[in-house]
Scaffold this motif. Sequence first.
Motif, PDB file in Angstrom:
ATOM      1  N   TRP A  35       0.830  -1.204   0.000  1.00 21.12           N
ATOM      2  CA  TRP A  35       0.000   0.000   0.000  1.00 21.12           C
ATOM      3  C   TRP A  35       0.871   1.264   0.000  1.00 21.12           C
ATOM      4  CZ3 TRP A  35       0.113  -3.479   4.099  1.00 21.12           C
ATOM      5  CH2 TRP A  35       0.663  -3.040   5.300  1.00 21.12           C
ATOM      6  N   GLY A  36       2.058   1.200   0.629  1.00 17.91           N
ATOM      7  CA  GLY A  36       2.980   2.329   0.537  1.00 17.91           C
ATOM      8  C   GLY A  36       3.476   2.518  -0.887  1.00 17.91           C
ATOM      9  N   GLN A  37       3.717   1.413  -1.574  1.00 17.69           N
ATOM     10  CA  GLN A  37       4.159   1.496  -2.973  1.00 17.69           C
ATOM     11  C   GLN A  37       3.048   2.043  -3.870  1.00 17.69           C
ATOM     12  OE1 GLN A  37       5.412  -2.500  -3.770  1.00 17.69           O
ATOM     13  NE2 GLN A  37       7.192  -2.368  -2.416  1.00 17.69           N
ATOM     14  N   THR A  38       1.785   1.692  -3.544  1.00 19.42           N
ATOM     15  CA  THR A  38       0.661   2.230  -4.312  1.00 19.42           C
ATOM     16  C   THR A  38       0.558   3.736  -4.120  1.00 19.42           C
ATOM     17  OG1 THR A  38      -0.529   0.133  -4.079  1.00 19.42           O
ATOM     18  CG2 THR A  38      -1.827   2.057  -4.697  1.00 19.42           C
ATOM     19  N   TRP A  39       0.811   4.188  -2.893  1.00 22.15           N
ATOM     20  CA  TRP A  39       0.822   5.629  -2.610  1.00 22.15           C
ATOM     21  C   TRP A  39       1.868   6.339  -3.486  1.00 22.15           C
ATOM     22  CZ3 TRP A  39      -1.361   9.499   0.414  1.00 22.15           C
ATOM     23  CH2 TRP A  39      -0.579  10.622   0.656  1.00 22.15           C
ATOM     24  N   LEU A  40       3.074   5.784  -3.535  1.00 23.14           N
ATOM     25  CA  LEU A  40       4.121   6.413  -4.334  1.00 23.14           C
ATOM     26  C   LEU A  40       3.823   6.331  -5.834  1.00 23.14           C
ATOM     27  CD1 LEU A  40       7.432   5.446  -2.513  1.00 23.14           C
ATOM     28  CD2 LEU A  40       6.143   7.574  -2.415  1.00 23.14           C
ATOM     29  N   LYS A  41       3.171   5.264  -6.266  1.00 24.62           N
ATOM     30  CA  LYS A  41       2.810   5.162  -7.683  1.00 24.62           C
ATOM     31  C   LYS A  41       1.828   6.269  -8.055  1.00 24.62           C
ATOM     32  CE  LYS A  41       1.389   1.877 -11.238  1.00 24.62           C
ATOM     33  NZ  LYS A  41       0.551   2.856 -11.980  1.00 24.62           N
ATOM     34  N   ALA A  42       0.893   6.584  -7.123  1.00 19.20           N
ATOM     35  CA  ALA A  42      -0.044   7.679  -7.382  1.00 19.20           C
ATOM     36  C   ALA A  42       0.706   8.995  -7.522  1.00 19.20           C
ATOM     37  CB  ALA A  42      -1.073   7.768  -6.253  1.00 19.20           C
ATOM     38  N   LEU A  43       1.738   9.197  -6.676  1.00 21.74           N
ATOM     39  CA  LEU A  43       2.554  10.406  -6.780  1.00 21.74           C
ATOM     40  C   LEU A  43       3.277  10.445  -8.121  1.00 21.74           C
ATOM     41  CD1 LEU A  43       4.164  12.868  -5.585  1.00 21.74           C
ATOM     42  CD2 LEU A  43       5.804  11.163  -4.711  1.00 21.74           C
ATOM     43  N   GLU A  44       3.940   9.342  -8.468  1.00 22.54           N
ATOM     44  CA  GLU A  44       4.768   9.322  -9.681  1.00 22.54           C
ATOM     45  C   GLU A  44       3.920   9.400 -10.945  1.00 22.54           C
ATOM     46  OE1 GLU A  44       6.828   5.770  -8.761  1.00 22.54           O
ATOM     47  OE2 GLU A  44       8.158   6.736  -7.297  1.00 22.54           O
ATOM     48  N   ASP A  45       2.693   8.857 -10.890  1.00 22.20           N
ATOM     49  CA  ASP A  45       1.808   8.952 -12.058  1.00 22.20           C
ATOM     50  C   ASP A  45       1.219  10.350 -12.203  1.00 22.20           C
ATOM     51  OD1 ASP A  45       2.274   6.330 -12.638  1.00 22.20           O
ATOM     52  OD2 ASP A  45       0.402   5.567 -11.803  1.00 22.20           O
ATOM     53  N   THR A  46       1.114  11.086 -11.078  1.00 21.57           N
ATOM     54  CA  THR A  46       0.494  12.408 -11.106  1.00 21.57           C
ATOM     55  C   THR A  46       1.486  13.489 -11.509  1.00 21.57           C
ATOM     56  OG1 THR A  46      -1.083  11.761  -9.371  1.00 21.57           O
ATOM     57  CG2 THR A  46      -0.727  14.128  -9.708  1.00 21.57           C
ATOM     58  N   ALA A  47       2.721  13.411 -10.977  1.00 22.03           N
ATOM     59  CA  ALA A  47       3.710  14.463 -11.219  1.00 22.03           C
ATOM     60  C   ALA A  47       4.129  14.482 -12.687  1.00 22.03           C
ATOM     61  CB  ALA A  47       4.923  14.249 -10.316  1.00 22.03           C
ATOM     62  N   LEU A  48       4.310  15.691 -13.197  1.00 26.37           N
ATOM     63  CA  LEU A  48       4.682  15.843 -14.602  1.00 26.37           C
ATOM     64  C   LEU A  48       6.190  15.915 -14.813  1.00 26.37           C
ATOM     65  CD1 LEU A  48       2.004  18.502 -15.659  1.00 26.37           C
ATOM     66  CD2 LEU A  48       1.913  16.010 -15.936  1.00 26.37           C
TER      67      LEU A  48
END
Length: 443
Positions: A35-48
């Motif tokens: 779930w921590g990795q999912t959190w970071l994936k959301a960050l990395e997918d959002t940031a441009l």
Amino acid sequence: MSEYDHMSGDAAPELERIFEAMPPARGRGFARTWWGQTWLKALEDTALDGRQLKQGRKYAREGAVGAVSVRPGRITAMVRGNDRVPYRADVLLRELDEDEWDRLLEMIADEAGHIAALLDRDMPPTLVEDAAGAGIELLPGIGDLEPECGCDAWDHCHHTAALSYQVARLLDEDPFVLLLMRGRGEREVLDDLQARSTAKAAQAAAGQDRAEREGSDEPEGVPAQEAYALGAVLPPLPEPLPPVTDDARVAVYDGGTEAPGVDVGALELLAADTAERARRMLAEALSPDHAHRPVPAPLSQWQDAVRLASSRPGRSVTARLAEGCDRPERDLGPAVRAWEFGGAAALEVLETDWSSDSPEEAVLARARAQVDSAWADDDARPRFRTSGSRWTVVGADAQLRCGRDGRWWPYRKERGRWWPAGNAEHGPASALAVVLEGPESSG
């Protein structure tokens, strides 16, 4: 990591958890849990801008993120950049509405395993999948982490990225941090689950009674998982017991008949020692800061024998303590003296001469520098013969030993052996002054 909570108001308070700044994350990655990795994936997918993420990860790894405030819908921290100027960074996440919370909690209460997992600070994939089946997205996805930063960046900058990476470490330890961001704190969630689980158990019991009255063959009771989960979500504990003030006492063996093979003196020593240790452990367990104290390292057989010998038992008991460790009795004298000065740390200094090939080479190098600068007048500096972590004064029965923690221990030669001569000092000059003040009484 430590934390504390703020609550405002009496009904449905907004809860804020503040986590102290964490040390640098060298040697480890971010987000061990899925779930921590999912959190970071959301960050990395959002940031441009991937460069901002890389810089933010570097900031988080170096400990540039201050205390982290977690509130419903928002996380906040002060983050220092390369210019050392702190900027307030916020990351926003949508709170669940009342209807979503009702469906989520009802789903969790229906599955005893979900409650048990949360209490173990775990978030199994099935919980998130069941929540999605109820129309609730617990973990963030692309675009869900909205940045706000004092540096006026419109996208995720290195400050908000650093905060997000740091929060991944918090989520690893406690998934209730995510639930708080979604709108409800741990106590509120557990109280609600307890109420729902109690109601379900009452309904099950009523159905059982009805089935029995109607002569049903349905087995009695409730499933074990439900019973376990109901017992796990408990109300707050009662008030703590009063402090322990009485001395530890044991009954004294008064002779009578002899017990073959039993050393009465040794038995009395062990009984008295056990009672005193139990009293001390209970007193420590009832102290307010007990939960934050580190667990002491277990003693080796020799360390425990030295500890017992420091209570000055009879000669026969002392001899048996040494014999039980396959050590000569004469070793106990210096060892007991060391224990009285500094416990296990002082005993290690007595018996260990660590050298420059050890992992503490930096400590040893600092020790050599301390010796070189300890005496302002070169003529006043003693001449030393050095061996590993030991400095022996040439022409005198005096020696200095440096511990692995960088403290200095004074030693004096007595009866042909080196004996501890005092407590640890922060510098070699002050430690040597202890040796030269006068002979220490022998134990």
